[in-house]
Scaffold this motif. Structure first.
Motif, PDB file in Angstrom:
ATOM      1  N   SER A 118       0.823  -1.142  -0.050  1.00  0.00           N
ATOM      2  CA  SER A 118       0.063   0.054   0.056  1.00  0.00           C
ATOM      3  C   SER A 118       0.857   1.332  -0.013  1.00  0.00           C
ATOM      4  CB  SER A 118      -0.923  -0.127   1.405  1.00  0.00           C
ATOM      5  OG  SER A 118      -1.855  -1.052   1.409  1.00  0.00           O
ATOM      6  N   GLY A 119       1.857   1.222   1.011  1.00  0.00           N
ATOM      7  CA  GLY A 119       2.827   2.295   0.673  1.00  0.00           C
ATOM      8  C   GLY A 119       3.667   2.568  -0.319  1.00  0.00           C
ATOM      9  N   PHE A 120       3.971   1.383  -1.308  1.00  0.00           N
ATOM     10  CA  PHE A 120       4.545   1.748  -2.374  1.00  0.00           C
ATOM     11  C   PHE A 120       3.570   2.247  -3.588  1.00  0.00           C
ATOM     12  CE2 PHE A 120       5.463  -0.300  -6.850  1.00  0.00           C
ATOM     13  CZ  PHE A 120       6.794   0.335  -7.064  1.00  0.00           C
ATOM     14  N   LEU A 121       2.332   1.699  -3.648  1.00  0.00           N
ATOM     15  CA  LEU A 121       1.419   2.118  -4.796  1.00  0.00           C
ATOM     16  C   LEU A 121       1.045   3.692  -4.241  1.00  0.00           C
ATOM     17  CD1 LEU A 121      -1.164  -0.866  -4.865  1.00  0.00           C
ATOM     18  CD2 LEU A 121       0.575   0.112  -6.460  1.00  0.00           C
ATOM     19  N   TYR A 122       1.118   3.983  -2.925  1.00  0.00           N
ATOM     20  CA  TYR A 122       0.775   5.412  -2.540  1.00  0.00           C
ATOM     21  C   TYR A 122       1.949   6.415  -2.920  1.00  0.00           C
ATOM     22  CZ  TYR A 122      -0.189   8.846   1.247  1.00  0.00           C
ATOM     23  OH  TYR A 122      -0.458   9.973   1.918  1.00  0.00           O
ATOM     24  N   ALA A 123       3.067   5.851  -2.782  1.00  0.00           N
ATOM     25  CA  ALA A 123       4.192   6.596  -3.271  1.00  0.00           C
ATOM     26  C   ALA A 123       4.312   6.627  -4.629  1.00  0.00           C
ATOM     27  CB  ALA A 123       5.619   6.011  -2.748  1.00  0.00           C
ATOM     28  N   VAL A 124       3.945   5.981  -5.659  1.00  0.00           N
ATOM     29  CA  VAL A 124       3.998   6.069  -6.909  1.00  0.00           C
ATOM     30  C   VAL A 124       3.112   7.025  -7.312  1.00  0.00           C
ATOM     31  CG1 VAL A 124       3.535   4.667  -9.173  1.00  0.00           C
ATOM     32  CG2 VAL A 124       5.102   3.613  -7.437  1.00  0.00           C
ATOM     33  N   LEU A 125       1.814   7.139  -6.823  1.00  0.00           N
ATOM     34  CA  LEU A 125       0.743   7.727  -7.058  1.00  0.00           C
ATOM     35  C   LEU A 125       1.252   9.149  -7.009  1.00  0.00           C
ATOM     36  CD1 LEU A 125      -2.053   8.377  -8.310  1.00  0.00           C
ATOM     37  CD2 LEU A 125      -2.767   7.942  -5.961  1.00  0.00           C
ATOM     38  N   HIS A 126       1.789   9.502  -5.900  1.00  0.00           N
ATOM     39  CA  HIS A 126       2.102  10.884  -5.269  1.00  0.00           C
ATOM     40  C   HIS A 126       3.330  11.573  -6.133  1.00  0.00           C
ATOM     41  CE1 HIS A 126      -0.528  12.176  -2.079  1.00  0.00           C
ATOM     42  NE2 HIS A 126      -0.645  10.795  -1.606  1.00  0.00           N
ATOM     43  N   THR A 127       4.345  10.684  -6.409  1.00  0.00           N
ATOM     44  CA  THR A 127       5.587  11.175  -6.993  1.00  0.00           C
ATOM     45  C   THR A 127       5.202  11.313  -8.407  1.00  0.00           C
ATOM     46  OG1 THR A 127       6.600   9.495  -5.585  1.00  0.00           O
ATOM     47  CG2 THR A 127       7.787  10.541  -7.391  1.00  0.00           C
ATOM     48  N   ALA A 128       4.530  10.473  -9.286  1.00  0.00           N
ATOM     49  CA  ALA A 128       4.060  10.728 -10.624  1.00  0.00           C
ATOM     50  C   ALA A 128       3.420  12.045 -10.712  1.00  0.00           C
ATOM     51  CB  ALA A 128       3.245   9.659 -10.939  1.00  0.00           C
ATOM     52  N   ASN A 129       2.380  12.207  -9.632  1.00  0.00           N
ATOM     53  CA  ASN A 129       1.279  13.259  -9.847  1.00  0.00           C
ATOM     54  C   ASN A 129       2.209  14.764  -9.381  1.00  0.00           C
ATOM     55  OD1 ASN A 129      -1.195  12.705 -10.595  1.00  0.00           O
ATOM     56  ND2 ASN A 129      -1.761  11.995  -8.521  1.00  0.00           N
ATOM     57  N   THR A 130       3.125  14.563  -8.592  1.00  0.00           N
ATOM     58  CA  THR A 130       3.755  15.910  -8.064  1.00  0.00           C
ATOM     59  C   THR A 130       4.756  16.017  -9.174  1.00  0.00           C
ATOM     60  OG1 THR A 130       3.536  15.232  -5.846  1.00  0.00           O
ATOM     61  CG2 THR A 130       5.301  16.715  -6.466  1.00  0.00           C
ATOM     62  N   PHE A 131       5.779  15.264  -9.805  1.00  0.00           N
ATOM     63  CA  PHE A 131       6.648  15.666 -10.524  1.00  0.00           C
ATOM     64  C   PHE A 131       6.374  15.723 -12.118  1.00  0.00           C
ATOM     65  CE2 PHE A 131       8.879  14.610  -6.769  1.00  0.00           C
ATOM     66  CZ  PHE A 131       9.999  15.415  -6.820  1.00  0.00           C
ATOM     67  N   SER A 132       4.899  15.588 -12.408  1.00  0.00           N
ATOM     68  CA  SER A 132       4.532  15.883 -13.576  1.00  0.00           C
ATOM     69  C   SER A 132       3.946  17.213 -13.822  1.00  0.00           C
ATOM     70  CB  SER A 132       3.379  14.757 -14.060  1.00  0.00           C
ATOM     71  OG  SER A 132       2.188  14.978 -13.043  1.00  0.00           O
ATOM     72  N   VAL A 133       3.889  17.864 -12.817  1.00  0.00           N
ATOM     73  CA  VAL A 133       3.695  19.304 -12.656  1.00  0.00           C
ATOM     74  C   VAL A 133       4.477  20.290 -13.290  1.00  0.00           C
ATOM     75  CG1 VAL A 133       2.653  21.236 -11.195  1.00  0.00           C
ATOM     76  CG2 VAL A 133       1.810  18.956 -10.648  1.00  0.00           C
ATOM     77  N   PRO A 134       4.107  21.137 -14.131  1.00  0.00           N
ATOM     78  CA  PRO A 134       5.469  22.241 -14.753  1.00  0.00           C
ATOM     79  C   PRO A 134       5.481  23.122 -13.670  1.00  0.00           C
ATOM     80  CG  PRO A 134       3.214  22.512 -15.658  1.00  0.00           C
ATOM     81  CD  PRO A 134       2.991  21.436 -15.141  1.00  0.00           C
ATOM     82  N   LEU A 135       6.875  23.624 -13.368  1.00  0.00           N
ATOM     83  CA  LEU A 135       7.254  24.405 -12.372  1.00  0.00           C
ATOM     84  C   LEU A 135       7.702  25.723 -13.093  1.00  0.00           C
ATOM     85  CD1 LEU A 135       9.564  22.011 -10.300  1.00  0.00           C
ATOM     86  CD2 LEU A 135       6.955  22.578 -10.105  1.00  0.00           C
ATOM     87  N   CYS A 136       7.130  26.900 -12.566  1.00  0.00           N
ATOM     88  CA  CYS A 136       7.728  28.293 -12.963  1.00  0.00           C
ATOM     89  C   CYS A 136       7.949  29.272 -11.864  1.00  0.00           C
ATOM     90  CB  CYS A 136       6.867  28.671 -14.109  1.00  0.00           C
ATOM     91  SG  CYS A 136       5.264  28.998 -13.241  1.00  0.00           S
ATOM     92  N   GLN A 137       8.142  28.820 -10.578  1.00  0.00           N
ATOM     93  CA  GLN A 137       8.254  29.880  -9.492  1.00  0.00           C
ATOM     94  C   GLN A 137       9.633  29.560  -8.817  1.00  0.00           C
ATOM     95  OE1 GLN A 137       5.664  32.061  -8.806  1.00  0.00           O
ATOM     96  NE2 GLN A 137       4.542  31.150 -10.346  1.00  0.00           N
ATOM     97  N   GLY A 138      10.553  29.164  -9.593  1.00  0.00           N
ATOM     98  CA  GLY A 138      12.069  29.031  -9.188  1.00  0.00           C
ATOM     99  C   GLY A 138      12.222  27.681  -8.779  1.00  0.00           C
ATOM    100  N   ASN A 139      13.327  27.458  -7.879  1.00  0.00           N
ATOM    101  CA  ASN A 139      13.599  25.922  -7.525  1.00  0.00           C
ATOM    102  C   ASN A 139      13.707  26.091  -6.179  1.00  0.00           C
ATOM    103  OD1 ASN A 139      15.747  27.332  -7.484  1.00  0.00           O
ATOM    104  ND2 ASN A 139      17.240  25.759  -8.454  1.00  0.00           N
ATOM    105  N   ALA A 140      13.482  27.135  -5.251  1.00  0.00           N
ATOM    106  CA  ALA A 140      13.845  27.108  -3.723  1.00  0.00           C
ATOM    107  C   ALA A 140      12.716  26.440  -3.134  1.00  0.00           C
ATOM    108  CB  ALA A 140      13.850  28.733  -3.319  1.00  0.00           C
ATOM    109  N   VAL A 141      12.870  25.328  -2.313  1.00  0.00           N
ATOM    110  CA  VAL A 141      12.059  24.537  -1.720  1.00  0.00           C
ATOM    111  C   VAL A 141      12.217  25.015  -0.103  1.00  0.00           C
ATOM    112  CG1 VAL A 141      11.000  22.314  -0.858  1.00  0.00           C
ATOM    113  CG2 VAL A 141      12.231  22.564  -3.235  1.00  0.00           C
ATOM    114  N   ASP A 142      11.240  25.685   0.165  1.00  0.00           N
ATOM    115  CA  ASP A 142      11.250  26.180   1.820  1.00  0.00           C
ATOM    116  C   ASP A 142      11.192  25.084   2.996  1.00  0.00           C
ATOM    117  OD1 ASP A 142      11.535  28.717   0.687  1.00  0.00           O
ATOM    118  OD2 ASP A 142       9.144  28.922   0.683  1.00  0.00           O
ATOM    119  N   GLN A 143      11.954  24.043   2.794  1.00  0.00           N
ATOM    120  CA  GLN A 143      11.756  23.000   3.894  1.00  0.00           C
ATOM    121  C   GLN A 143      13.253  22.368   3.428  1.00  0.00           C
ATOM    122  OE1 GLN A 143      11.371  21.841   6.409  1.00  0.00           O
ATOM    123  NE2 GLN A 143       9.278  21.840   6.348  1.00  0.00           N
ATOM    124  N   PHE A 144      13.650  21.510   4.612  1.00  0.00           N
ATOM    125  CA  PHE A 144      14.940  20.845   4.642  1.00  0.00           C
ATOM    126  C   PHE A 144      14.939  19.609   3.898  1.00  0.00           C
ATOM    127  CE2 PHE A 144      13.138  18.223   7.966  1.00  0.00           C
ATOM    128  CZ  PHE A 144      14.069  17.090   8.141  1.00  0.00           C
TER     129      PHE A 144
END
Length: 310
Positions: A149-175
């Protein structure tokens, strides 16, 4: 229309600006990481070597220790390296890998904590059915389902998150590479798809919370009717650590993912992230061994074997 840029790396949030504080953070995180490796490693060794601990409860605890080791190893070594080498950079692929493994391990841990509540419910409320409901094969299948379940959950989230186009820079406000902070860099409504997945995930997490709460209401009702004080103490000693770990992990993660961004400073945001990603893997072994006499006896036996064998 914002310009869509090709991001090759992300810049993580620095823990400190001065070199002295960076080295202090490195030393602090190194201590926490070593403590987590030692504590979870001892639990793995004790459960693996002591035949008295070859029961469903300790089998699930062994899986929890494995997940904790993986979870803290996904985030803390990179944070320590950045503090030591005075850098903030993480590659795009490295960030995607960190998101995948962190979500995979955290998701599997939530599933496993829910299973552990079910284990305690059966053991205390339906002890005569314990052996038939939680045999070796059933335990292996349940653990595999939690990891899957954790594996499928991770595949879904990772694929969705990194398919989104980015245009607000590359600074992630987290460690660490955290999904809400990556989505803040998006430049289209495509991020709403991942927001929808996050909402569904939170609903599932809430369902797990309701199941665990219901299980413990039933458990405490039965425990309070146990006539002997020793029996009540033994029942509470196996339930309270699990409840404490689940409460700590769920509450801090929900604060991190549900808070409005404007309500928290970056420093407080950082503290919340450390609380749900770093603290539970380090303190879980301590919480479980503190009130569990069987586990303490196994650890002392292991200690005696290691240091007094010769």
């Amino acid at each position: 229309m914002p310009n869509i840029s090709s991001v090759s790396e992300f810049l993580l949030l620095a823990f400190a600006d001065t070199r002295e504080l960076q080295l202090l953070h490195f030393a602090l995180f190194l201590g926490i990481y070593l403590a987590a490796l030692l504590g979870n490693g001892l639990i793995l060794t004790a459960v693996g070597c002591d035949h008295r601990l070859h029961t469903p409860m300790y089998f699930f605890l062994l899986n929890l220790a494995l997940l904790d080791l993986g979870c803290i190893s996904t985030t803390l070594p990179k944070a320590m390296a950045n503090c030591l080498w005075d850098t903030r950079a993480i590659s795009y692929k490295g960030c995607a890998a960190q998101v995948f493994f962190f979500v995979f391990l955290i998701g599997a841990e939530y599933c496993l904590l829910t299973v552990m509540a079910y284990d305690r419910y059966i053991a205390i409320c339906k002890p005569l059915h314990y052996g038939s409901l939680l045999g070796r094969r059933a335990c292996a299948q349940i653990a595999a389902a939690a990891w899957g379940s954790g594996f499928l959950y991770a595949v879904l989230h990772t694929a969705n998150t990194f398919s989104v186009p980015l245009c607000q820079g590359n600074a992630v406000d987290q460690f660490l590479c955290e999904i809400p902070h990556i989505l803040k860099l998006s430049c289209s409504d495509a991020y709403l798809r991942e927001v929808g997945v996050l909402i569904v995930s939170l609903c599932l997490a809430f369902a797990c919370f309701v199941f665990i709460s219901f299980s413990y209401v039933q458990i405490f009702r039965v425990v309070l009717w146990i006539p002997s004080e020793q029996g009540r103490h033994k029942a509470f000693s196996t339930c309270l650590p699990h409840l404490a770990i689940f409460s700590l992990t769920l509450s801090t993660a929900m604060v991190a993912y549900l808070k409005p961004p404007s309500n928290f400073s970056s420093s407080l945001d950082l503290v919340v992230a450390v609380l749900y990603s770093v603290v539970p893997p380090a303190v879980n072994p301590l919480i479980y061994s503190m009130r569990n006499q069987e586990l303490k006896d196994a650890l002392w036996k292991l200690y005696g074997y290691m240091f007094f064998q010769h």
